[in-house]
Design an enzyme around this catalytic site. Sequence first.
Site, PDB file in Angstrom:
ATOM      1  N   LYS A   1       7.713 -10.595  -2.683  1.00 52.93           N
ATOM      2  CA  LYS A   1       6.891 -10.416  -1.511  1.00 52.93           C
ATOM      3  C   LYS A   1       5.501 -10.055  -1.769  1.00 52.93           C
ATOM      4  CE  LYS A   1       6.464  -8.529   3.400  1.00 52.93           C
ATOM      5  NZ  LYS A   1       6.061  -9.921   3.587  1.00 52.93           N
TER       6      LYS A   1
ATOM      7  N   ASN B   1       4.059 -11.129  -7.040  1.00 56.04           N
ATOM      8  CA  ASN B   1       3.119 -11.437  -6.405  1.00 56.04           C
ATOM      9  C   ASN B   1       2.021 -10.294  -5.981  1.00 56.04           C
ATOM     10  OD1 ASN B   1       1.859 -12.406  -3.770  1.00 56.04           O
ATOM     11  ND2 ASN B   1       2.302 -14.172  -4.865  1.00 56.04           N
TER      12      ASN B   1
ATOM     13  N   CYS C   1      -7.195 -14.031  -0.441  1.00 54.47           N
ATOM     14  CA  CYS C   1      -7.445 -12.813   0.339  1.00 54.47           C
ATOM     15  C   CYS C   1      -8.905 -12.473   0.534  1.00 54.47           C
ATOM     16  CB  CYS C   1      -7.060 -11.439  -0.166  1.00 54.47           C
ATOM     17  SG  CYS C   1      -5.115 -11.411  -0.723  1.00 54.47           S
TER      18      CYS C   1
ATOM     19  N   ALA D   1       0.823 -15.698  10.858  1.00 55.11           N
ATOM     20  CA  ALA D   1      -0.025 -14.646  10.376  1.00 55.11           C
ATOM     21  C   ALA D   1       0.318 -13.331  10.260  1.00 55.11           C
ATOM     22  CB  ALA D   1      -0.895 -14.622  11.505  1.00 55.11           C
TER      23      ALA D   1
ATOM     24  N   GLY E   1       9.409 -22.210  -0.318  1.00 56.49           N
ATOM     25  CA  GLY E   1       9.019 -21.356   0.494  1.00 56.49           C
ATOM     26  C   GLY E   1       9.537 -21.584   1.936  1.00 56.49           C
TER      27      GLY E   1
ATOM     28  N   LEU F   1       0.309  -9.804   5.155  1.00 53.88           N
ATOM     29  CA  LEU F   1       0.461  -9.211   3.780  1.00 53.88           C
ATOM     30  C   LEU F   1       1.288  -7.966   4.371  1.00 53.88           C
ATOM     31  CD1 LEU F   1      -2.761  -9.807   1.930  1.00 53.88           C
ATOM     32  CD2 LEU F   1      -0.509 -11.086   1.691  1.00 53.88           C
TER      33      LEU F   1
END
Length: 301
Positions: A45, A100, A131, A70, A266, A73
């Site tokens: 993650k 990641n 980002c 959405a 994914g 993160l």
Amino acid sequence: MGRLSVDLCGIGLDNPVIPASGTFGYGWEFAELYDINILGTFSFKGTTREPRFGNPTPRIADCPAGMLNAVGLQNPGVDRVINIELPKLAKVFHKPVMANVSGFSVAEYAETCAKLDACPQVGWLEVNISCPNVHGGGISFGTDPASAASVVREVKAVTTKPVIIKLTPNVTDIAAIAKACEQAGADGISLINTLLGMRIDLRTQKPVLANTTGGLSGPAVFPVALRMVWQVAHAVKIPVVGMGGVGSAEDVLEMMMAGAAAVEVGAANLIDPWACQKIIRDLPDAMDRYGIRELKDLRGE
């Protein structure tokens, strides 16, 4: 070396199938369902320097042939990942893992990557440059070649392990971004991240997602992802990891024919937790149907 084996930045994989970041947690969750050591590896993650709660809900929405997210993160921060998540993972996964990393400044990327680079379990650093750059007016690092290159240079200066840069598809010329990353020292490129999209609730006449827009993933994006993998693989000499709408052994073969050295899966994991297990199981038969003796032959290795 088996017929499914491939090489990714100098590290051998038993097969090219890699669950993508954000769809496989930190691995141990899926280890309760099957032996995750059958995977080539997986990308855990997205991890930032500080803990993040993520965006307000609702932050997931269905759409034809895919989904919007959405999440924002959400993660416990790099220190907790190193001290809690990786030791838990070590009990169930005995291969190098792909870390990641996300960030909102060049310094944050570098600090987080340096900490993860020191972890023996980490084989690759997959750096997500989708980002927003908080010091650059909010524009995504991955939409500007100079900004993308600046992240690569700073991360490479503090790390020793292969650095794979994950690219956003929300650009005009993705090959130019990839070449800038290669010239700055990246060891590999992964793509695509999600496409920007939205849905509107007809009853409320308002966006379905609290964040208004979100990332589109799933089968709908596969042709776009394949096209971009092809473009980047022909623009750079470093390995490319393909992803975007992959859900079958045939999709994996198609991605590798486009130039991918390995393939991430994914959204399929969110629909079927055993998706990667099934893809690995089905790969030999799919290869036989199309006269493929070894996967490495697809890329001329």
